[in-house]
Design a protein around this motif. Structure first.
Motif, PDB file in Angstrom:
ATOM      1  N   GLU A   1       0.880  -1.168   0.000  1.00  0.00           N
ATOM      2  CA  GLU A   1       0.000   0.000   0.000  1.00  0.00           C
ATOM      3  C   GLU A   1       0.916   1.216   0.000  1.00  0.00           C
ATOM      4  O   GLU A   1       1.691   1.403   0.950  1.00  0.00           O
TER       5      GLU A   1
ATOM      6  N   ARG B   1       1.417  11.421   1.485  1.00  0.00           N
ATOM      7  CA  ARG B   1       0.869  12.338   2.487  1.00  0.00           C
ATOM      8  C   ARG B   1       1.339  13.760   2.214  1.00  0.00           C
ATOM      9  O   ARG B   1       2.543  14.007   2.153  1.00  0.00           O
TER      10      ARG B   1
ATOM     11  N   GLY C   1      -4.251  11.275  10.524  1.00  0.00           N
ATOM     12  CA  GLY C   1      -4.393   9.828  10.701  1.00  0.00           C
ATOM     13  C   GLY C   1      -3.248   9.207  11.465  1.00  0.00           C
ATOM     14  O   GLY C   1      -2.795   9.740  12.477  1.00  0.00           O
ATOM     15  N   SER C   2      -2.751   8.080  10.936  1.00  0.00           N
ATOM     16  CA  SER C   2      -1.738   7.313  11.674  1.00  0.00           C
ATOM     17  C   SER C   2      -0.433   8.090  11.845  1.00  0.00           C
ATOM     18  O   SER C   2       0.310   7.838  12.793  1.00  0.00           O
TER      19      SER C   2
ATOM     20  N   ARG D   1      -1.074   9.872  14.954  1.00  0.00           N
ATOM     21  CA  ARG D   1      -1.185   8.933  16.087  1.00  0.00           C
ATOM     22  C   ARG D   1       0.178   8.373  16.486  1.00  0.00           C
ATOM     23  O   ARG D   1       0.461   8.196  17.660  1.00  0.00           O
TER      24      ARG D   1
ATOM     25  N   ASP E   1      -1.245  -4.434   8.341  1.00  0.00           N
ATOM     26  CA  ASP E   1      -0.515  -3.684   7.313  1.00  0.00           C
ATOM     27  C   ASP E   1       0.732  -2.978   7.865  1.00  0.00           C
ATOM     28  O   ASP E   1       0.810  -1.738   7.860  1.00  0.00           O
TER      29      ASP E   1
ATOM     30  N   ASP F   1      -4.071  13.025   2.107  1.00  0.00           N
ATOM     31  CA  ASP F   1      -3.273  11.818   1.856  1.00  0.00           C
ATOM     32  C   ASP F   1      -4.124  10.834   1.069  1.00  0.00           C
ATOM     33  O   ASP F   1      -5.345  10.997   0.958  1.00  0.00           O
TER      34      ASP F   1
ATOM     35  N   LYS G   1      -4.043   6.479  -0.685  1.00  0.00           N
ATOM     36  CA  LYS G   1      -3.370   5.182  -0.816  1.00  0.00           C
ATOM     37  C   LYS G   1      -3.482   4.658  -2.243  1.00  0.00           C
ATOM     38  O   LYS G   1      -4.549   4.729  -2.850  1.00  0.00           O
TER      39      LYS G   1
ATOM     40  N   SER H   1     -10.270   5.692   0.014  1.00  0.00           N
ATOM     41  CA  SER H   1      -8.808   5.524   0.050  1.00  0.00           C
ATOM     42  C   SER H   1      -8.060   6.860   0.082  1.00  0.00           C
ATOM     43  O   SER H   1      -6.846   6.891  -0.057  1.00  0.00           O
ATOM     44  N   MET H   2      -8.826   7.958   0.248  1.00  0.00           N
ATOM     45  CA  MET H   2      -8.187   9.280   0.290  1.00  0.00           C
ATOM     46  C   MET H   2      -8.665  10.021   1.534  1.00  0.00           C
ATOM     47  O   MET H   2      -9.768   9.775   2.019  1.00  0.00           O
ATOM     48  N   ARG H   3      -7.854  10.980   1.995  1.00  0.00           N
ATOM     49  CA  ARG H   3      -8.368  11.981   2.940  1.00  0.00           C
ATOM     50  C   ARG H   3      -8.490  13.279   2.173  1.00  0.00           C
ATOM     51  O   ARG H   3      -7.517  13.744   1.572  1.00  0.00           O
TER      52      ARG H   3
ATOM     53  N   ARG I   1     -15.493   6.794   9.809  1.00  0.00           N
ATOM     54  CA  ARG I   1     -14.639   6.298  10.905  1.00  0.00           C
ATOM     55  C   ARG I   1     -14.980   6.975  12.228  1.00  0.00           C
ATOM     56  O   ARG I   1     -15.075   6.330  13.256  1.00  0.00           O
TER      57      ARG I   1
HETATM   58  O1  CDP Z   1      -6.692   5.489   8.135  1.00  0.00           O
HETATM   59  P1  CDP Z   1      -5.597   5.473   9.130  1.00  0.00           P
HETATM   60  O2  CDP Z   1      -5.443   6.741   9.849  1.00  0.00           O
HETATM   61  O3  CDP Z   1      -5.586   4.282  10.024  1.00  0.00           O
HETATM   62  O4  CDP Z   1      -4.322   5.220   8.261  1.00  0.00           O
HETATM   63  P2  CDP Z   1      -3.398   6.219   7.506  1.00  0.00           P
HETATM   64  O5  CDP Z   1      -2.077   5.508   7.370  1.00  0.00           O
HETATM   65  O6  CDP Z   1      -3.387   7.555   8.148  1.00  0.00           O
HETATM   66  O7  CDP Z   1      -4.066   6.347   6.072  1.00  0.00           O
HETATM   67  C1  CDP Z   1      -3.546   7.213   5.100  1.00  0.00           C
HETATM   68  C2  CDP Z   1      -4.438   7.234   3.909  1.00  0.00           C
HETATM   69  O8  CDP Z   1      -4.429   5.983   3.250  1.00  0.00           O
HETATM   70  C3  CDP Z   1      -5.913   7.518   4.237  1.00  0.00           C
HETATM   71  O9  CDP Z   1      -6.427   8.337   3.206  1.00  0.00           O
HETATM   72  C4  CDP Z   1      -6.557   6.165   4.229  1.00  0.00           C
HETATM   73  O10 CDP Z   1      -7.906   6.238   3.853  1.00  0.00           O
HETATM   74  C5  CDP Z   1      -5.715   5.433   3.195  1.00  0.00           C
HETATM   75  N1  CDP Z   1      -5.605   4.009   3.516  1.00  0.00           N
HETATM   76  C6  CDP Z   1      -6.362   3.100   2.799  1.00  0.00           C
HETATM   77  O11 CDP Z   1      -7.099   3.463   1.884  1.00  0.00           O
HETATM   78  N2  CDP Z   1      -6.289   1.769   3.094  1.00  0.00           N
HETATM   79  C7  CDP Z   1      -5.487   1.328   4.068  1.00  0.00           C
HETATM   80  N3  CDP Z   1      -5.423   0.034   4.318  1.00  0.00           N
HETATM   81  C8  CDP Z   1      -4.724   2.243   4.802  1.00  0.00           C
HETATM   82  C9  CDP Z   1      -4.807   3.576   4.507  1.00  0.00           C
END
Ligand code: CDP
Length: 242
Positions: free
Chosen positions: A90, A94, A99-100, A103, A129, A175, A177, A197-199, A215
């Motif tokens: 994946e 960003r 998101g993560s 965190r 992942d 961000d 994916k 799959s986007m923010r 979420r």
């Molecule tokens: O969503 P989360 O905060 O757990 O993970 P992230 O690493 O901050 O996700 C970054 C971007 O990738 C966000 O736009 C997610 O929606 C996308 N993503 C995704 O589409 N599928 C995943 N398995 C992980 C992230």
């Protein structure tokens, strides 16, 4: 086609064989999940919005010289795609910390990342992942160094194309994916590019226009998906009520 069982069924999409071995049918279901499937719902009409936005972005990338698996739409929520040998990574680009990243690291949400940060995760839900680095990718034999370099170059170019397009629509690409696959020696963009799959943040209000609404219970998910689809596809008014 849909009477047959899918050859693969993920959390929100299913993949079916077609009569042509080089083509597959990808169905965008109305299912929505978050937190590794810990939260699940079905929202009528969600699949067709994600399909419409994905096909719009795939066409935009193709116009900009970036190859994707997209061939054509078959119905509102199904598309015909080229069969790829998927790479189990994946690739997350960003532009703004969220998101993560917030965190797990001492970033303040909303910090602009210049240059954009690319993070690559290993696609394996059972292991949540895990994030990779170049050495792990090479040691695992997932890709060789030249393909890894190409993958990152694609990701940066795709980010430029998508960010520029969304900016015109008053939307910040925070961000997103990507997933890639091989067609022979060529690397193509696969999977989807959608609100799941986007923010996406509204440029003026920073309001979430993506799966974060689901979420974190930030509002009505379907009406957000409907209105952002209308903004991304300005020529195709989204008249449906579902
Ligand atoms: O969503 P989360 O905060 O757990 O993970 P992230 O690493 O901050 O996700 C970054 C971007 O990738 C966000 O736009 C997610 O929606 C996308 N993503 C995704 O589409 N599928 C995943 N398995 C992980 C992230």
């Amino acid at each position: 086609m849909e009477n047959e069982s899918p050859i693969y069924s993920g959390k929100a999409k299913s993949l079916y064989r077609t009569a042509n071995p080089g083509e597959m049918l990808m169905k965008f279901r109305d299912d929505i999940t978050a937190f590794d499937g810990g939260k699940k719902d079905t929202l009528s009409g969600k699949g067709s919005r994600n399909a419409a936005v994905s096909s719009y972005f795939f066409r935009l990338l193709e116009k900009n010289g970036i190859r994707t698996h997209f061939l054509r739409m078959e119905s509102e929520n199904t598309m015909i795609v080229r069969a790829l040998r998927m790479i189990p990574l994946e690739v997350i680009v960003r532009n703004i910390a969220a998101g993560s990243l917030v965190r797990n690291y001492p970033f303040k949400e909303g910090t602009v990342l210049k240059p954009p940060v690319i993070v690559i995760d290993f696609k394996d839900d059972t292991k949540h992942d895990p994030m990779l680095n170049d050495d792990i990718i090479l040691a695992l034999g997932v890709l060789d160094r030249a393909s890894l370099t190409r993958l990152k170059q694609f990701a940066r170019r795709i980010n430029t194309v998508l960010s520029r397009d969304l900016k015109k629509k008053g939307i910040k690409l925070v961000d997103f994916k990507l997933e890639f696959g091989f067609a022979g020696e060529d690397i193509l963009v696969g999977d989807e590019i959608s609100m799941d799959s986007m923010r996406l943040w509204d440029e003026k209000t920073n309001e979430s226009l993506d799966k974060d609404v689901y979420r974190f219970d930030k509002g009505d998910v379907l009406s957000t998906y409907r209105s952002v689809t209308g903004r991304i596809l300005p020529c195709e008014n989204d008249h449906r009520n579902t």
